[in-house]
Structure formats: structure tokens, C-alpha cells
Design an enzyme around this catalytic site. Structure first.
Site, PDB file in Angstrom:
ATOM      1  N   THR A 141       0.496  -1.036   0.052  1.00  0.00           N
ATOM      2  CA  THR A 141      -0.159  -0.279  -0.332  1.00  0.00           C
ATOM      3  C   THR A 141       0.742   1.443   0.023  1.00  0.00           C
ATOM      4  O   THR A 141       2.013   1.241   0.741  1.00  0.00           O
ATOM      5  CB  THR A 141      -1.206   0.005   1.091  1.00  0.00           C
ATOM      6  OG1 THR A 141      -1.967  -1.359   1.299  1.00  0.00           O
ATOM      7  CG2 THR A 141      -1.967   1.377   1.200  1.00  0.00           C
ATOM      8  N   SER A 147      -6.592   0.352  -2.612  1.00  0.00           N
ATOM      9  CA  SER A 147      -7.216  -0.787  -4.038  1.00  0.00           C
ATOM     10  C   SER A 147      -6.593  -0.730  -5.559  1.00  0.00           C
ATOM     11  O   SER A 147      -6.392  -2.394  -5.957  1.00  0.00           O
ATOM     12  CB  SER A 147      -8.079  -0.874  -3.935  1.00  0.00           C
ATOM     13  OG  SER A 147      -9.088  -0.151  -2.996  1.00  0.00           O
ATOM     14  N   GLY A 180       2.350  -2.828   8.129  1.00  0.00           N
ATOM     15  CA  GLY A 180       2.674  -3.119   9.961  1.00  0.00           C
ATOM     16  C   GLY A 180       4.249  -4.081  10.220  1.00  0.00           C
ATOM     17  O   GLY A 180       4.679  -4.980   9.138  1.00  0.00           O
ATOM     18  N   ARG A 320     -28.975 -11.548  32.934  1.00  0.00           N
ATOM     19  CA  ARG A 320     -29.647 -10.069  33.102  1.00  0.00           C
ATOM     20  C   ARG A 320     -31.065 -10.358  33.308  1.00  0.00           C
ATOM     21  O   ARG A 320     -31.918 -10.488  31.853  1.00  0.00           O
ATOM     22  CB  ARG A 320     -29.280  -9.195  32.203  1.00  0.00           C
ATOM     23  CG  ARG A 320     -30.083  -8.043  32.139  1.00  0.00           C
ATOM     24  CD  ARG A 320     -29.128  -7.533  33.130  1.00  0.00           C
ATOM     25  NE  ARG A 320     -29.394  -5.987  33.479  1.00  0.00           N
ATOM     26  CZ  ARG A 320     -29.180  -5.083  34.490  1.00  0.00           C
ATOM     27  NH1 ARG A 320     -28.849  -5.566  35.528  1.00  0.00           N
ATOM     28  NH2 ARG A 320     -28.893  -3.656  34.941  1.00  0.00           N
ATOM     29  N   GLN A 339     -34.991  -8.833  22.173  1.00  0.00           N
ATOM     30  CA  GLN A 339     -34.198  -9.349  22.497  1.00  0.00           C
ATOM     31  C   GLN A 339     -33.535 -10.347  21.483  1.00  0.00           C
ATOM     32  O   GLN A 339     -32.697 -10.975  20.664  1.00  0.00           O
ATOM     33  CB  GLN A 339     -33.184  -9.092  23.631  1.00  0.00           C
ATOM     34  CG  GLN A 339     -32.345  -9.722  23.945  1.00  0.00           C
ATOM     35  CD  GLN A 339     -31.595  -8.215  24.386  1.00  0.00           C
ATOM     36  OE1 GLN A 339     -31.710  -6.987  23.510  1.00  0.00           O
ATOM     37  NE2 GLN A 339     -30.339  -7.747  24.793  1.00  0.00           N
ATOM     38  N   GLY A 407     -25.618  -0.849  29.097  1.00  0.00           N
ATOM     39  CA  GLY A 407     -24.785   0.006  29.931  1.00  0.00           C
ATOM     40  C   GLY A 407     -23.513  -0.732  30.452  1.00  0.00           C
ATOM     41  O   GLY A 407     -22.025  -0.488  30.333  1.00  0.00           O
ATOM     42  N   THR A 428     -11.767  -2.506   5.154  1.00  0.00           N
ATOM     43  CA  THR A 428     -10.967  -1.705   4.220  1.00  0.00           C
ATOM     44  C   THR A 428      -8.959  -3.393   3.670  1.00  0.00           C
ATOM     45  O   THR A 428      -8.932  -2.993   2.107  1.00  0.00           O
ATOM     46  CB  THR A 428      -9.594  -1.172   5.094  1.00  0.00           C
ATOM     47  OG1 THR A 428     -10.757  -0.222   5.265  1.00  0.00           O
ATOM     48  CG2 THR A 428      -9.349  -0.061   3.902  1.00  0.00           C
ATOM     49  N   GLU A 430      -7.142  -6.083   2.232  1.00  0.00           N
ATOM     50  CA  GLU A 430      -6.656  -7.037   2.054  1.00  0.00           C
ATOM     51  C   GLU A 430      -8.055  -6.746   0.692  1.00  0.00           C
ATOM     52  O   GLU A 430      -8.566  -7.481   0.696  1.00  0.00           O
ATOM     53  CB  GLU A 430      -6.830  -8.290   2.350  1.00  0.00           C
ATOM     54  CG  GLU A 430      -5.891  -8.627   3.828  1.00  0.00           C
ATOM     55  CD  GLU A 430      -4.684  -9.268   2.354  1.00  0.00           C
ATOM     56  OE1 GLU A 430      -4.635  -9.369   1.936  1.00  0.00           O
ATOM     57  OE2 GLU A 430      -3.604  -9.200   3.437  1.00  0.00           O
ATOM     58  N   ASP A 432     -10.489  -2.778   0.142  1.00  0.00           N
ATOM     59  CA  ASP A 432     -12.456  -2.561   0.237  1.00  0.00           C
ATOM     60  C   ASP A 432     -13.185  -3.436  -0.169  1.00  0.00           C
ATOM     61  O   ASP A 432     -13.381  -4.413  -1.080  1.00  0.00           O
ATOM     62  CB  ASP A 432     -12.188  -1.415  -0.042  1.00  0.00           C
ATOM     63  CG  ASP A 432     -12.996  -0.371  -0.509  1.00  0.00           C
ATOM     64  OD1 ASP A 432     -12.737   0.616   0.774  1.00  0.00           O
ATOM     65  OD2 ASP A 432     -14.181  -0.882  -1.005  1.00  0.00           O
TER      66      ASP A 432
END
EC number: 1.3.3.6
Length: 596
Positions: A141, A147, A180, A320, A339, A407, A428, A430, A432
Site C-alpha cells: 500500500t 486498492s 505492519g 440479566r 432481544q 450499560g 478495508t 486485503e 476494500d
């Protein structure tokens, strides 16, 4: 805990049988990795760790894995990809930054040497990469090109007098960016650059296209940056701060001719270029085809994120308790329909994606052994679709899981924040996701064209032949009205519905492209139909995922596991049909009562 209201219908599942079926022969190495890190508190990543501490911890974790736990992932990159990806999944559950750092070292830097180089490169670098004496980077890159790899501007000019390549960064836009391992630990880089050869004509040079070169960037002993190389730190990121991303600039850096990774193209001492592939485009396609493993790994790893986040959210929702009937105990929040509708389709998807990416790894492993041209094309398109689809879905699901835990989901210790931030970039790197989905759509259109010219369809697309014929005939009015549970849970009905939708989108977008290309040209027509094309690619990918899920249910040897997997497979299929019920209603594929 209150007894589940539907206890009478509860499925008893043999957890060991289900786990063995899903994780297969690589279960042992995954458990060994997890046990190793659980036994080493000094290697566990604390909440709130600083960027610099996290980077050093990640390197210590990787060294400990290889030198103390004696797990050598590099040995499996080519010879047993399924085991390699199983290792990365387990590592990712310890610390995602560690998983990415491992991938950069062994899959990207190491994989480029193995897949793009020849025997001389393997002999020289294999042991150093394997034992971490040679930490390295994958420098593809650039600041101005991500890309569009063919648009890279870094150059490697051959000097026949000294038998060397001169690596140059011609402008700021050509600086290698987000690399990297570059900021702190890397000693080598696989640098992707345009190969420039001197010629004796009026142009004086010839551009042979993008090739890969091994470039030392730091002294092996002192770690000092080598002459002609500038390294900058990309700094703090949204996530993955244990990975030391950096920028690389080259100022007339000379490397031996042997440092060209020459599997697909070579240069002799007198400057002659040779290749078994006749054109720049074919060489470029072959090179990228060999690097598809990173994409396969990301799709596989993204499913791991989904498994972790859904597990946390479902367990929390069972425990919960909030509200309930007057004067009675509060109820588990998983008993609320809202849920369930948030979490259960995600749970089903995590199983669906597991089997689909397992299939992808299997096809990739076959590709590495057979080097069949059709299989390479099939894996390229399949990995593009699954990587884009799975990572996009997981990114949205991580936020939903956090919200479903209220929370408490916001506490850093409960991992949703770090999982979400670390995973975000999966959409993104390897490739987009929007670009990858366009590759899938382009491949589908090519297959569509081939079908009507009597060509053969590749394995993943075989269903289109029959499905397109179904689409071109009218929906059966009797089947459109069947409403029984057995019919809705029939895998044939489910898969036919998915494939009918894909065929409808394919036929309609092909017609639109033909129409618009007359006035707008090919590029303009593609852009005009872009959202339609992305929907087509998404629908096709969902069809492949469901087909592999149905196959996995059918092949499960344990009856209780098979019954449980059948339930989640039905949920996956029917939830997707329901989410697009408007499409099915519009063409009377599903009658009103059946839709209800």
C-alpha cells in the site's frame, strides 16, 4: 434462574460431538494455544495498555508462542492452510493485535517469499522467518494507492553495471503507508514496485509492471535504519495498536538482483526479462492470485469475532433480568422478542459463516496443491465475496451486541469496544469491501455471458444454470402458496428462494448494463448500476453461504447436533427471506398468506 418456558421442547445437544464436528482435527492445537496464554499472566493484554507497551507486549507474545510454546505457524502457511488459519483464530481470541502481527510476519511477509519467490529465496529466508530472527513487512500500500495495486508508483530500476535494482520513492504519494511491523520491529520488507529495465530505443526504459522485491530495512544486529531508507511511525490508530504500522520511503536503495521474487518473471545479468506469462496483466493476476491467502484468513478471522461477541451477548442476556408481570419475578431479557430478534439471527449467521469459511479454506488448500487455473479463479471470487460480506456483517453485529448488553456492554473489560475497534479495519485491508463485491459481480456477469455462449460454469456458480431457467419461467402458483412448517423448513425451498433472487438480480442488471453502455460507455454504465451490482454480489454470496450450511447440516453424523444445526440453518434462511420479502412478493414468488 427461572425454568425456560419452552423446557418441554428443549433440544439436548451433545456439546462434545458438536464441537468436534465444527472444529475438527485442529481443535487440539487451538486448545493448546489458549491454555498456554492462560497459564502466562505476563503475556495477557491488560485493559488500557499504552500503544508503546502494547507493541512490545505483542512482540513478546509472538516470540513466546514460537520459541516457548513451540508452535510454528509458518510451517503450515503453504502445506496445511487449515491448521494455519485455526492457529490464527485461537491467537485472535487472545489479542487481535497479536493475530494481525502474526499474519503480517507469516502470511504476508513470509507468504510473499514462499509464494512469489523461488527455491533460492526459501533456502535463504525460511528459517529466519520461521524462528522470528527475520521479522518482516509487506510493503504494498502507498499513500496514493491502496486498492489500485497496478497504479503503484514505487520503482525498481535495474542497473546492469552493478547487477542491482535501485528502489526509489519518486514522490510523496508513493511512500509505502500503513505497513505492519515497519515502525519498530521489521528488519526486511517485501516491496511491491514497478520493474524498470533500460532499453536501447528512444524511450530508454521499459516498464514491466509491478513485481515484488526483498529489501532489508534495518541492520540485523543493531536494528538501526539502513542507508537510503526513511521510516516514519503511523502513530495511534482507532484499533490494533499492538501492531507497529509505519511508512517507508526509499532513496536510491540498492539491492542485489537475486532479491527480485522471481517466480513469475526474472531478469538476467545483462538486463533481459523472461517470464512464462506473456503479458503484464497475466503476471499481475498470477501474483495477486498467490496473495489471496490474506483475504481467506480475514474472512475466517472475522467469523471468530462474531462468535466471541454473540457468545458474550447471549450469555449476558440469559442472566440479566429486567421487568416482568406484576408481583412476579423479573424475566430474563432473552425472553423478550426484541432481544431474540437482535441476537438469534446473529447466532445463526455465526454458524453459517463458520461452515462457509471452512469451505473456503478447503478450496484454498486444494488450490495451493493443484494450481488449477479454474480453481484459482473460483477461490479468488469466493474469497472476495466472503471476506467482504462476513466482515461487513460482523462490523454491524459488534455494535448490536454492545447495545444488547446495555450499560454493562460499555465497560472495556467486556471487550465489545476493543473488538469493534480492532475489527473495523477488516472492512478495508486485503481489499476494500465495496471493491471486492464489484469483483464478485463482474465474475457473475462473465459467468452469465459464458452460459449463453455455451461455456462451462465454475463449481461455485453451477447453480446459476438451473436457477436462471427457473427465473426465466413464471413462479409456480401452487408452491407460492404452500404455508406448512415442513415446506418452509425444506432446504430445497430455502435455497431455491435465495438462488431465484440472485438470478433475478443478475438478469436485470445485465439488461441495464447493456442499455446504459450505449450512451454512457462501459465505465459510466457500471457506475450507473453500481448499487444494483453490489446487491447482486451480496445475494450470490448469501446463496453460497446457505448452500454450504445446508450441506454441513446434512453431513453432521450426530443426530442431536444435526437437529440443533438444522434449527439455526432454518433461522438463517427464513430470516433472510423475510428481510427481503418485498422482492419475493413483487414477483409473486411468495403469496400474501405465505409471507405472513
Amino acid at each position: 434462574m427461572l425454568t425456560c418456558a419452552k423446557a418441554a421442547n428443549k433440544l439436548e445437544v451433545d456439546k462434545v460431538s458438536l464441537s468436534t464436528y465444527m472444529r475438527g482435527k485442529n481443535r487440539d492445537i487451538q486448545e493448546k494455544i489458549i491454555e498456554f496464554f492462560e497459564s502466562r499472566p505476563d503475556l495477557q493484554t491488560p485493559v488500557g495498555v499504552s500503544m508503546n507497551e502494547h507493541r512490545e507486549l505483542c512482540m513478546r507474545q509472538l516470540v513466546a508462542l514460537v520459541r516457548e510454546a513451540k508452535i510454528k505457524p509458518f510451517r503450515y502457511v503453504v502445506d496445511d492452510p487449515a491448521k494455519y488459519f485455526a492457529i490464527t483464530e485461537a491467537i485472535g481470541s487472545i489479542d487481535v493485535s497479536l493475530g494481525i502481527k502474526l499474519g503480517v510476519q507469516f502470511s504476508l511477509w513470509g507468504g510473499s517469499v514462499l509464494n512469489l519467490g523461488t527455491e533460492k529465496h526459501r533456502d535463504k529466508y525460511f528459517d529466519g522467518i520461521d524462528n522470528l530472527d527475520y521479522p518482516g513487512c509487506f510493503a504494498m500500500t502507498e499513500l496514493h494507492h491502496g486498492s489500485n495495486v497496478q497504479g503503484l508508483q514505487t520503482t525498481a530500476t535495474f542497473d546492469p553495471v552493478t547487477d542491482e535494482f535501485i528502489i526509489d520513492t519518486p514522490n510523496d504519494g508513493a511512500i509505502k503507508w500503513w505497513i505492519g511491523n515497519a515502525a519498530v520491529h521489521g528488519k526486511f520488507a517485501t516491496v511491491f514496485a514497478k520493474l524498470i529495465l533500460p532499453t536501447h530505443d528512444s524511450k530508454k526504459v521499459s516498464d514491466m509492471g509491478v513485481h515484488a522485491f526483498i529489501v532489508p530495512i534495518r541492520d540485523l544486529n543493531t536494528l538501526q535504519t539502513l542507508p537510503g531508507i526513511e521510516i516514519h511511525d503511523c502513530g495511534h490508530k482507532v484499533g490494533l495498536n499492538g501492531v507497529d504500522n509505519g511508512a517507508l520511503r526509499f532513496r536510491s536503495v540498492r539491492i542485489p538482483r537475486d532479491n527480485l521474487l522471481n517466480r513469475f518473471g526474472d531478469v538476467s545479468q545483462d538486463g533481459k526479462y523472461t517470464s512464462s506469462l506473456p503479458t503484464i496483466n497475466k503476471r499481475f493476476a498470477a501474483m495477486l492470485g498467490e496473495l489471496v491467502g490474506g483475504r481467506v484468513g480475514l474472512a475466517y478471522a472475522s467469523v471468530g469475532f462474531l462468535k466471541i461477541s454473540v457468545t458474550i451477548a447471549v450469555r449476558y442476556s440469559l442472566l440479566r433480568q429486567q421487568f416482568g408481570p406484576p408481583e412476579q419475578p423479573e424475566v430474563s431479557i432473552l425472553d423478550y422478542q426484541s432481544q431474540q430478534h437482535k441476537l438469534m439471527p446473529m447466532l445463526a449467521s455465526s454458524y453459517a459463516f463458520h461452515f462457509a469459511t471452512q469451505y473456503l479454506v478447503q478450496k484454498y488448500s486444494e488450490m495451493k496443491k493443484m494450481h488449477d487455473e479454474q480453481l484459482v479463479a473460483d477461490v479468488h471470487a469466493l474469497s472476495a465475496g466472503l471476506k467482504a460480506y462476513v466482515t461487513s456483517y460482523t462490523a454491524k453485529s459488534l455494535s448490536t451486541c454492545r447495545e444488547a448488553c446495555g450499560g454493562h456492554g460499555y465497560a472495556a473489560v467486556n471487550r465489545f469496544g476493543s473488538l469493534r475497534n480492532d475489527h473495523d479495519i477488516f472492512q478495508t485491508f486485503e481489499g476494500d469491501n465495496t471493491v471486492l463485491m464489484q469483483q464478485v459481480a463482474a465474475d457473475l456477469l462473465k459467468q452469465y455471458k459464458d452460459k449463453f455462449q455455451g461455456g462451462t460454469l465454475s463449481v461455485t456458480w453451477n447453480y446459476l444454470r438451473e436457477s436462471m431457467n427457473t427465473y426465466l419461467s413464471q413462479p409456480n402458483p401452487i408452491i407460492a402458496r404452500w404455508e406448512s412448517a415442513d415446506h418452509l423448513r425444506d432446504p430445497k425451498f430455502q435455497l431455491d428462494a435465495f438462488r431465484y433472487r440472485t438470478s433475478r438480480l443478475l438478469q436485470s442488471v445485465a439488461a441495464r448494463l447493456r442499455k446504459h453502455s450505449k450512451t454512457l460507455g462501459t465505465f459510466g454504465a457500471w457506475n450507473r448500476c453500481l448499487n444494483h451490482l453490489l446487491l447482486l454480489a451480496e445475494s450470490h454470496t448469501e446463496s453460497v453461504i446457505l448452500a454450504k450450511f445446508i450441506e454441513a447440516v446434512h453431513n453432521c453424523p450426530d443426530a442431536s447436533s444435526r437437529a440443533a444445526l438444522k434449527l439455526v440453518c432454518d433461522l438463517y434462511a427464513l430470516d433472510h427471506i423475510w428481510n427481503d420479502i418485498g422482492t419475493y412478493r413483487n414477483v409473486d414468488y411468495v403469496a400474501p398468506n405465505k409471507a405472513k
